[in-house]
Design an enzyme around this catalytic site. Structure first.
Site, mmCIF file in Angstrom:
data_model
loop_
_atom_site.group_PDB
_atom_site.id
_atom_site.type_symbol
_atom_site.label_atom_id
_atom_site.label_comp_id
_atom_site.label_asym_id
_atom_site.label_seq_id
_atom_site.Cartn_x
_atom_site.Cartn_y
_atom_site.Cartn_z
ATOM 1 N N LYS A 1 0.822 -1.211 0.000
ATOM 2 C CA LYS A 1 0.000 0.000 0.000
ATOM 3 C C LYS A 1 0.867 1.277 0.000
ATOM 4 O O LYS A 1 0.437 2.327 -0.460
ATOM 5 C CB LYS A 1 -0.925 0.039 1.215
HETATM 6 C C1 LIG Z 1 -4.069 -4.731 -0.020
HETATM 7 C C2 LIG Z 1 -3.207 -5.935 -0.084
HETATM 8 C C3 LIG Z 1 -3.417 -6.942 -1.061
HETATM 9 C C4 LIG Z 1 -4.533 -6.890 -2.065
HETATM 10 O O1 LIG Z 1 -4.346 -5.909 -3.032
HETATM 11 P P1 LIG Z 1 -5.593 -5.390 -3.921
HETATM 12 O O2 LIG Z 1 -5.074 -4.264 -4.705
HETATM 13 O O3 LIG Z 1 -6.643 -4.977 -2.921
HETATM 14 O O4 LIG Z 1 -6.040 -6.539 -4.744
HETATM 15 C C5 LIG Z 1 -2.535 -8.016 -1.080
HETATM 16 N N1 LIG Z 1 -1.547 -8.134 -0.177
HETATM 17 C C6 LIG Z 1 -1.335 -7.209 0.777
HETATM 18 C C7 LIG Z 1 -0.234 -7.407 1.764
HETATM 19 C C8 LIG Z 1 -2.153 -6.081 0.862
HETATM 20 O O5 LIG Z 1 -1.923 -5.159 1.835
#
Ligand SMILES: *Cc1c(COP(=O)(O)O)cnc(C)c1O
Length: 495
Positions: free
Chosen positions: A112
């Site tokens: 993120k």
């Molecule tokens: C948010 C997240 C995901 C999923 O990503 P999306 O873009 O929502 O599909 C996968 N792994 C981690 C560690 C995340 O924080």
């Protein structure tokens, strides 16, 4: 050529990139999409010589056409700096014949950070461009990862403040400590007595409250959202797909024009959609492999063409993928429906009403590049152990879901295409699940003790983000009843 943005649900007025970033969601509830996905205008060979920041500029300038070069470069420079623990920003690590694209070297050691470290700058630049003088108040409900990454991104960014609500008894000990120790005069973290859905509903109610908006405006405030459906989060994620492909090109692993597969551990469908956008921009991408955990609503969708969220919600060891409504899928639906806003709106209405919708065969034909896969809890844990035993590399649970799905796919199809797996979190963030997957003697051990064990086992240094929260003072201790969320916001803002 100027790229404009329109809603996936109506053919109304188009807006500029900066307006789309400011609004987050379109007025009709749809998501903003570019009127056409732009092409890169420099060759991949040239990009192979650029660093992460320069690559970011080449991608973002094509989407955010109402930003000046200086504005974009400033946003990029402020985002991808020493907050990351490596100059490469997103290193590509080869293990056991595949390439792990490590997206967890930012401030909160999860992917993120890739988007949330730049979104605050895109947002404040957008506000300036549109002559908005109010302070932007980011309001977020979190089940763990997003809250901390947003707090870290917005901390001390001038012209903004951020309020994060989390379920007091619904996040991991490490996740809570990460949030309540957050520095920055413009940050507020509030625990609520309810669960994540309560937090999310409370936040949505405030966004839709016109009286509250009026009272805020009178005091020089307005809300905005750092949600993953904001186009200002999606576009920065396209960058690392272009970047990783061009690293492989630079290393001579692939030849010009040679395709690469991407495997992405998926929840809200934002990360994998960014890979799809990269393909549409001109990156030679073969298969886009969408990996799910036990909440395999997307796997079923790719298999059957029916999206059906009417099922049990399962808590797993990859909590950031525990999602039954993948919001960003709407952008793919719109694209494969031939950019038909009416058809998209109808499907989303069916999803809201009945919890399901189905797509036509013609639409299904358009998603041939996507392969769905899923991994059970057992499979995920044994993949962590398998790769560790074979190579010494320790991966987190989310990455392990993708890695397990990829090995299944490769065995089944014999596809020898070079493959990149998006590695979305540091194993330190999920130390308990990771260490017990490697050896069950770790069961029942304290989180911080396991972090030391993980460091020894993997031969890696403990990230600063983890080291800091061991001793950092708690700066946020507000807890409120779910019903009092708005009152709490009014108090914080002095309304
Ligand atoms: C948010 C997240 C995901 C999923 O990503 P999306 O873009 O929502 O599909 C996968 N792994 C981690 C560690 C995340 O924080």
């Amino acid at each position: 050529m100027e790229v404009m943005y329109q809603s996936t649900r109506s053919t109304g007025k188009k807006v500029t990139a900066s307006q789309a970033i400011l609004k987050g969601l379109a007025d009709d509830g749809g998501l903003f999409v570019p009127d056409a996905i732009p092409q890169l205008d420099v060759s991949l060979d040239e990009i192979a010589k650029m660093n992460y920041q320069e690559t970011a500029y080449q991608v973002m300038k094509q989407f955010f056409t109402d930003f000046t070069q200086e504005e974009l470069e400033k946003c990029i420079e402020r985002a991808y700096d020493a907050k990351f623990d490596t100059k490469e920003i997103a290193p590509l690590v080869e293990k056991d014949g595949v390439y792990y694209l490590e997206l967890f070297h930012g401030a909160t050691i999860a992917f993120k950070d890739m988007a949330l470290s730049i979104l605050p700058h895109l947002l404040t630049t957008s506000a300036k461009k549109n002559h908005i003088t109010n302070q932007i108040v980011i309001l977020t409900a979190t089940s763990g990862d997003t809250g901390k990454a947003a707090l870290a991104g917005f901390a001390d960014v001038e012209g903004t403040s951020i309020i994060v609500f989390y379920p007091k008894n619904g996040v991991s000990a490490i996740q809570e400590r990460q949030m309540v120790t957050q520095k920055g005069a413009n940050t507020k973290v509030v625990g609520i007595t309810g669960n994540f859905d309560d937090a999310q509903s409370g936040v949505k109610a405030m966004f839709n409250n016109k009286e509250l908006a009026k009272a805020m405006n009178a005091k020089g405030y307005q809300f905005s959202s750092a949600n993953s459906i904001n186009i200002g989060r999606l576009v920065p994620q396209v960058v690392y797909y272009v970047y990783s492909y061009t690293r492989l090109l630079a290393q001579g692993v692939v030849k010009e024009g040679e395709q690469v597969n991407f495997v992405v551990p998926t929840g809200n469908f934002g990360n994998i959609l960014a890979a799809f956008y990269a393909k549409n921009m001109g990156v030679p991408v073969g298969k886009l492999i969408c990996a799910s955990n036990d909440n395999k609503v997307l796997y079923d969708f790719f298999e059957t063409g029916v999206y059906d969220k009417n099922r049990e919600f399962i808590l797993t060891t990859s909590p950031s993928m525990d999602i039954l409504i993948s919001s960003n899928l709407e952008r793919l639906i719109y694209k494969i429906a031939g950019e038909d806003a009416k058809a998209t709106a109808d499907m989303m209405a069916a999803l809201a009403k009945d919890g399901k919708y189905s797509i036509t065969d013609a639409m299904k034909e358009q998603m041939k590049d996507f392969i769905g896969g899923w991994a059970s809890e057992e499979k995920t844990a044994s993949e962590i152990k398998r790769v560790y035993d074979k190579t010494g590399y320790v991966m987190d649970t989310h990455t392990a879901v993708a890695s397990a799905v990829y090995h299944d796919y490769k065995e089944k199809t014999g596809d020898q295409t070079k493959t990149v797996i998006a590695s979305t979190a540091s194993p330190y963030k999920f130390a308990t699940s990771v260490m017990t997957a490697i050896d069950n003697k770790y069961e029942g051990m304290d989180d911080f003790a396991l972090i030391d064990e993980l460091s020894k086992t993997s031969g890696t240094t403990i990230p600063k983000a983890v080291e800091e929260i061991r001793t950092a003072p708690v700066l946020h201790d507000t807890v409120c009843e779910t019903a009092d969320m708005q009152k709490t916001v009014e108090e914080i803002l002095g309304l």
